[in-house]
Design a protein around this motif. Structure first.
Motif, mmCIF file in Angstrom:
data_model
loop_
_atom_site.group_PDB
_atom_site.id
_atom_site.type_symbol
_atom_site.label_atom_id
_atom_site.label_comp_id
_atom_site.label_asym_id
_atom_site.label_seq_id
_atom_site.Cartn_x
_atom_site.Cartn_y
_atom_site.Cartn_z
ATOM 1 N N GLY A 208 -14.478 48.414 -38.468
ATOM 2 C CA GLY A 208 -13.082 48.565 -38.074
ATOM 3 C C GLY A 208 -12.131 48.301 -39.218
ATOM 4 O O GLY A 208 -11.105 48.984 -39.363
ATOM 5 N N ALA A 209 -12.451 47.301 -40.073
ATOM 6 C CA ALA A 209 -11.614 47.032 -41.239
ATOM 7 C C ALA A 209 -11.645 48.180 -42.236
ATOM 8 O O ALA A 209 -10.633 48.489 -42.878
ATOM 9 C CB ALA A 209 -12.079 45.741 -41.911
ATOM 10 N N VAL A 210 -12.795 48.833 -42.369
ATOM 11 C CA VAL A 210 -12.896 49.968 -43.289
ATOM 12 C C VAL A 210 -12.125 51.173 -42.751
ATOM 13 O O VAL A 210 -11.435 51.876 -43.499
ATOM 14 C CB VAL A 210 -14.374 50.318 -43.535
ATOM 15 N N LEU A 211 -12.220 51.423 -41.451
ATOM 16 C CA LEU A 211 -11.594 52.600 -40.856
ATOM 17 C C LEU A 211 -10.126 52.393 -40.490
ATOM 18 O O LEU A 211 -9.470 53.351 -40.060
ATOM 19 C CB LEU A 211 -12.355 53.008 -39.587
ATOM 20 N N LEU A 212 -9.612 51.178 -40.664
ATOM 21 C CA LEU A 212 -8.236 50.918 -40.237
ATOM 22 C C LEU A 212 -7.212 51.620 -41.115
ATOM 23 O O LEU A 212 -6.218 52.165 -40.611
ATOM 24 C CB LEU A 212 -7.985 49.405 -40.229
ATOM 25 N N LEU A 213 -7.422 51.626 -42.420
ATOM 26 C CA LEU A 213 -6.479 52.300 -43.319
ATOM 27 C C LEU A 213 -6.468 53.819 -43.106
ATOM 28 O O LEU A 213 -5.379 54.406 -42.996
ATOM 29 C CB LEU A 213 -6.808 51.951 -44.763
ATOM 30 N N PRO A 214 -7.615 54.515 -43.034
ATOM 31 C CA PRO A 214 -7.549 55.952 -42.696
ATOM 32 C C PRO A 214 -6.942 56.218 -41.326
ATOM 33 O O PRO A 214 -6.227 57.205 -41.145
ATOM 34 C CB PRO A 214 -9.020 56.387 -42.738
ATOM 35 N N PHE A 215 -7.212 55.338 -40.366
ATOM 36 C CA PHE A 215 -6.613 55.507 -39.043
ATOM 37 C C PHE A 215 -5.093 55.379 -39.104
ATOM 38 O O PHE A 215 -4.369 56.136 -38.441
ATOM 39 C CB PHE A 215 -7.200 54.469 -38.082
ATOM 40 N N SER A 216 -4.590 54.438 -39.901
ATOM 41 C CA SER A 216 -3.140 54.282 -40.050
ATOM 42 C C SER A 216 -2.516 55.509 -40.702
ATOM 43 O O SER A 216 -1.459 55.996 -40.276
ATOM 44 C CB SER A 216 -2.850 53.028 -40.877
#
Length: 280
Positions: free
Chosen positions: A78-86
């Motif tokens: 989730g921490a890795v995918l949070l920036l692309p999700f934002s």
């Protein structure tokens, strides 16, 4: 009811629905990540670690450790995918500003996700991962009773309690106690080392105080040290990972033949055919 009270009630109702929506979205996202990480870990783990355990106590310990590791991996993913999700959510909102069905991708949701990831990442780094490791390595304090005996020997049937709930075996609770004590001692050791390091580096009197400002000074300093260690480890492991990735990719991919000279290959083939015919 006055119009002002109606407006205040409408605003409170809207805030309540937004909060419930954010909680549902966060729960669904984390549940999806947890299920995905569970399949990943169960795919790469050794079957002898969890599946082929004959002792019920060891099997329960391994299941608990598997759950903690799955939770930690889900938080890391989730921490890795949070920036692309934002970034993607921001682009979607800019592309469709008037669309009702994408308005849930707002700044409040992203801010809540960042806070949850920050909280759970610190919890996993400081507590869950060390607890899972020490829990699998623990054997219980000396003198603690262990329910059950060797494999193949029938266990005595305890009297059925009046409650329908099945308590944990006493051996697992002994392991929990030992793991908690070891984790507490490790926490005190790390905090003491950070306190001594900050007292040596700092020249003012505030750095030589007791653990009065633990939450405001020493824990952020410890988090900064752990982050620095992670960055150094990333800088050390990234070149090896890239070299391995390019090596594996070069072995799997087929080299293109667009720049090859077909006339030269044809002449070489003719020379080889003439040489074979002369030998025959």
């Amino acid at each position: 009811m006055a119009p002002a009270e109606q407006d205040a009630l409408a605003v409170r109702e809207q805030l309540f629905h937004e909060r419930v929506r954010e909680c549902l979205i966060c729960t669904l996202l984390f549940a999806s990540l947890y299920i995905l990480c569970h399949f990943i870990i169960t795919h790469f783990k050794k079957h002898t670690d969890f599946a082929a355990v004959h002792d019920d106590e060891d099997a329960a310990v391994n299941r608990i450790a598997l759950g903690l590791c799955t939770f930690t991996l889900a938080v890391a993913l989730g921490a890795v995918l949070l920036l692309p999700f934002s970034i993607i959510s921001n682009e979607v909102l800019l592309s469709f500003p008037q669309n009702y069905y994408v308005q849930w991708l707002n700044g409040s949701l992203i801010h809540g996700l960042w806070n949850l990831v920050f909280l759970f990442s610190n919890l996993s780094l400081v507590f869950l991962m060390p607890f899972a490791y020490f829990f699998t390595e623990s054997e219980g304090f000396a003198g603690s009773k262990k329910v059950g005996g060797p494999v193949g020997v029938p266990r005595p049937v305890p009297p059925t309690p009046s409650s329908s709930l099945t308590p944990l075996p006493q051996g697992i609770m002994a392991r929990v106690y030992e793991t908690s004590v070891v984790l507490l001692l490790l926490t005190l050791l790390v905090l003491g080392m950070v306190w001594v390091a900050s007292a040596i580096v700092g020249n003012n009197a505030a750095s030589r105080q007791s653990l009065h400002d633990l939450w405001e000074y020493y824990l952020p300093y410890l988090y900064s040290c752990i982050s620095l260690f992670g960055v150094l480890l990333l800088l050390l492991c990234t070149p090896f990972g890239l070299s391995t990735m390019f090596t594996v990719t070069g072995k799997l991919l087929v080299k293109p033949r667009l720049l090859e000279d077909l006339d030269e290959q044809l002449s070489c083939t003719r020379l080889e055919e003439a040489s074979v015919s002369r030998r025959i």
